[in-house]
Design a protein around this motif. Structure first.
Motif, PDB file in Angstrom:
ATOM      1  N   UNK A 252       0.824  -1.114  -0.808  1.00 59.75           N
ATOM      2  CA  UNK A 252       0.267  -0.065  -0.216  1.00 59.75           C
ATOM      3  C   UNK A 252       1.039   1.368   0.067  1.00 59.75           C
ATOM      4  N   UNK A 253       1.673   1.612   0.917  1.00 56.20           N
ATOM      5  CA  UNK A 253       3.132   2.270   0.799  1.00 56.20           C
ATOM      6  C   UNK A 253       3.663   2.761  -0.569  1.00 56.20           C
ATOM      7  N   UNK A 254       3.929   1.250  -1.283  1.00 54.87           N
ATOM      8  CA  UNK A 254       4.380   1.528  -2.101  1.00 54.87           C
ATOM      9  C   UNK A 254       3.599   2.123  -2.888  1.00 54.87           C
ATOM     10  N   UNK A 255       2.405   1.825  -3.106  1.00 61.82           N
ATOM     11  CA  UNK A 255       1.546   2.538  -4.611  1.00 61.82           C
ATOM     12  C   UNK A 255       1.696   3.684  -4.398  1.00 61.82           C
ATOM     13  N   UNK A 256       1.488   4.460  -3.233  1.00 62.62           N
ATOM     14  CA  UNK A 256       1.003   5.035  -3.067  1.00 62.62           C
ATOM     15  C   UNK A 256       2.348   6.483  -3.397  1.00 62.62           C
ATOM     16  N   UNK A 257       3.557   5.899  -4.326  1.00 58.37           N
ATOM     17  CA  UNK A 257       4.714   6.813  -4.452  1.00 58.37           C
ATOM     18  C   UNK A 257       4.089   7.321  -5.519  1.00 58.37           C
ATOM     19  N   UNK A 258       4.425   8.935  -5.560  1.00 58.69           N
ATOM     20  CA  UNK A 258       4.195   9.864  -6.657  1.00 58.69           C
ATOM     21  C   UNK A 258       4.862   9.437  -8.013  1.00 58.69           C
ATOM     22  N   UNK A 259       6.204   9.304  -8.030  1.00 59.68           N
ATOM     23  CA  UNK A 259       6.555   8.632  -9.205  1.00 59.68           C
ATOM     24  C   UNK A 259       7.565   7.915  -8.713  1.00 59.68           C
ATOM     25  N   UNK A 260       8.292   7.185 -10.168  1.00 61.90           N
ATOM     26  CA  UNK A 260       9.300   6.039 -10.043  1.00 61.90           C
ATOM     27  C   UNK A 260      10.322   6.249 -10.065  1.00 61.90           C
ATOM     28  N   UNK A 261      10.789   5.906  -8.365  1.00 63.95           N
ATOM     29  CA  UNK A 261      12.031   6.445  -7.949  1.00 63.95           C
ATOM     30  C   UNK A 261      13.203   5.370  -8.926  1.00 63.95           C
TER      31      UNK A 261
ATOM     32  N   UNK B 263       7.953  -6.143  -8.148  1.00 61.28           N
ATOM     33  CA  UNK B 263       7.066  -4.678  -8.431  1.00 61.28           C
ATOM     34  C   UNK B 263       8.409  -3.544  -9.434  1.00 61.28           C
ATOM     35  N   UNK B 264       9.660  -3.474  -8.342  1.00 64.19           N
ATOM     36  CA  UNK B 264      10.400  -2.803  -8.371  1.00 64.19           C
ATOM     37  C   UNK B 264      10.857  -2.518  -9.166  1.00 64.19           C
ATOM     38  N   UNK B 265      11.569  -4.798  -9.688  1.00 62.60           N
ATOM     39  CA  UNK B 265      12.350  -4.696 -11.102  1.00 62.60           C
ATOM     40  C   UNK B 265      11.911  -4.304 -11.887  1.00 62.60           C
ATOM     41  N   UNK B 266      10.297  -4.491 -11.728  1.00 56.40           N
ATOM     42  CA  UNK B 266       9.455  -4.417 -13.228  1.00 56.40           C
ATOM     43  C   UNK B 266       9.634  -2.934 -14.146  1.00 56.40           C
ATOM     44  N   UNK B 267      10.154  -1.690 -13.351  1.00 58.34           N
ATOM     45  CA  UNK B 267       9.771  -0.357 -13.187  1.00 58.34           C
ATOM     46  C   UNK B 267      11.544  -0.115 -13.186  1.00 58.34           C
ATOM     47  N   UNK B 268      13.085  -1.263 -12.952  1.00 59.21           N
ATOM     48  CA  UNK B 268      13.921  -0.727 -12.982  1.00 59.21           C
ATOM     49  C   UNK B 268      13.921   0.152 -12.289  1.00 59.21           C
TER      50      UNK B 268
END
Length: 540
Positions: A455-464, A491-496
């Motif tokens: 839930x916290x990860x989904x609330x990120x405004x942009x991809x770090x 999930x993080x790996x999918x967005x590099x």
């Protein structure tokens, strides 16, 4: 293997003197005087006969002390078993009870050697108090017929039908029986207050018996209720069993084993506090198992450590397990040489004993004190109590423990914090370079809170470009927590996005290693993680 050495071996190695034997003898005789009428009363209340209670006190009482892990534990029949035993006899007959008790003994031995003795501390206080108070209400309710001398062919087993039957028979109250019961109850209570060292139970039984015999009152006695009751102790007999019968009584066997283990270890803890000793919980479970098997073979009832009798032995000067063994020998001598005298004991006098036992079991001060606790604790207490009285003891314990565990986990989840980028309370956030984000978990990361990470990860405004996951304050990680971290990595790996775990303690490290999540970037401190994140971010 000190954990499985009976305490009697330890005490004998320390040296056993004549003075110690004298003290143990006095304590054994004292507690035998208390146990004698109580064992008979519990035998009757359980739906059996008084001789069954005495056999249990002799056989199980001797073995609990001889093999147990407590220095001064006294074993025998107790009020906790009354409800279970009565139900088993009603459903499966006395043979079914014998088989269930034997199986319970086997379960206790296995539990002891599996080192489950320490698990007693995980049984919630509210559950123990709730079902103990419920048993007290049931015991007291079961004695109304004999205390009032009601003319009833049979008493229903269930609580509400039982009281409905009492109401229908209320006009058949027998005045002499009530007088004997009230007199016995008064004697016990008065002696408890003015002369607590005197054996109030035995005095009440003896005086009531003399009055009934001398006055020739038509009051129900053990002899009139159990005319064919055998005297002495028969040879051991292995119960007849079939696979179907074992399956039928196995749930009751687990209940008996649970109650025996809980009460025995609670009694051992009380004894430790009184004498400054330390019991061996696993050996105590083994001894309880052997004692229950032996009691079953001799036709007795389930047995466990008896808190009140153990305390009586300690106050009378008991120093070693010999006191408990001698208590069993003294009860045996009564059965052999004075067993015929049991026939003259009025049933109403035994009901008076059980009323006092039930009142002691209820622990009304503790019960009322728990009612002042938060709503969750009150709910567990009252639900366990209500289910014990109205439904079934097994159901009550299962539901009570489950509800208590769920409520505890809910409270634990409230103490765990997962801090994300929208939380401005982190002073460290100002030190984060561009393209780096940080999450911090404070508290055990278990299934009750694992979903919060995503839930916290989904609330990120942009991809770090880099995400630091701080775990310094995570003492424990379960399978759900591991799965949540694995999902975060995916999930993080999918967005590099590259993830750095920092501050892992030994247990979370071991859990992640078992999960085989592949290469994980991990650092020891946050400063190291921050430095590595800067390097990763700069390299693109």
């Amino acid at each position: 293997m000190t954990a499985f050495i009976p305490k009697i071996v330890t005490t004998m190695r320390e040296g056993y003197s004549l003075a110690t034997f004298r003290a143990d003898s006095i304590a054994g005789a004292t507690v035998a005087v208390v146990a004698l009428p109580l064992a008979m009363a519990l035998g009757i209340a359980s739906g059996a006969s008084p001789d069954k209670g005495l056999i249990t006190a002799i056989v199980a009482g001797f073995l609990v002390s001889a093999l147990g892990g407590s220095r001064v534990q006294i074993g025998g029949p107790t009020g906790a078993f009354v409800v279970v035993v009565f139900t088993v006899i009603a459903r499966h007959g006395y043979d079914g009870l014998i088989l269930a008790t034997l199986l319970a003994g086997v379960i206790l031995i296995v539990a002891g050697y599996a080192r489950l003795g320490a698990l007693i501390r995980f049984i919630p206080y509210t559950v123990v108090t709730g079902f103990t108070a419920g048993i007290a209400v049931i015991i007291a309710s079961s004695q109304v017929r004999d205390f009032l001398g009601l003319d009833m062919a049979a008493v229903p087993a269930d609580f509400l039908p039982k009281w409905a039957a009492y109401a229908k028979a209320i006009r058949t109250i027998d005045a002499p029986t009530v007088a004997v019961g009230m007199a016995a109850l008064a004697i016990i209570l008065i002696l408890k207050r003015v002369a607590p060292r005197l054996p109030g139970f035995l005095v009440a039984v003896v005086l009531a018996s003399i009055v009934v015999v001398v006055s020739d009152a038509h009051v129900a006695t053990i002899g009139s209720r159990f005319p064919a009751m055998p005297s002495g102790i028969a040879m051991p007999v292995f119960p007849i069993w079939t696979l179907a019968k074992i399956q039928a009584v196995l749930p009751s066997a687990f209940t008996i084993a649970f109650l025996a283990g809980v009460e025995a270890l609670l009694s051992a803890v009380v004894a430790d506090g009184m004498i400054g000793s330390r019991h061996r919980s696993n050996q105590e479970l083994v001894a309880q198992g052997v004692a229950n098997i032996a009691s079953a073979l001799f036709g007795g009832l389930p047995a466990t450590g008896a808190i009140a009798r153990t305390a009586t032995a300690i106050k009378a000067g008991a120093r070693t397990p010999v006191a408990g063994m001698l208590h069993a020998v003294f009860v045996l001598l009564f059965v052999v040489f004075g067993g015929r005298l049991m026939a003259f004991v009025p049933m109403a006098a035994l009901t008076a004993i059980l009323f006092v036992v039930a009142w002691g079991m209820s622990e009304q001060e503790r019960f009322v004190g728990l009612l002042r606790m938060p709503n969750s604790d009150r709910a567990v207490l009252l639900l366990t109590f209500g289910l014990t009285v109205l439904v079934d003891l097994t159901v009550a314990i299962g539901v009570g423990v489950t509800l208590a565990a769920l409520l505890f986990m809910a409270r634990m989840s409230e103490t765990v914090a997962i801090t994300g980028p929208e939380d401005d309370i982190l002073a460290e956030r100002g030190a984060l370079p561009e393209g780096v984000e940080m999450f911090r978990i404070d508290g055990p990361f278990f299934f009750g809170v694992a979903a919060g990470l995503m839930d916290t990860y989904r609330r990120l405004g942009s991809v770090p470009r880099v995400l630091i996951l701080r775990l310094e304050q995570v003492p424990m990680l379960d399978a759900s927590g591991v799965a949540a971290i694995a999902e975060l990595l995916r999930r993080a790996g999918a967005t590099h996005t590259r993830v750095i775990l920092c501050g892992l303690s030994s247990q979370p490290t071991a859990m992640l290693a078992r999960a085989r999540l592949g290469p994980i970037v991990s650092t020891g401190t946050y400063a190291e993680a921050l430095a590595q994140a800067r390097a990763m971010s700069a390299s693109g």
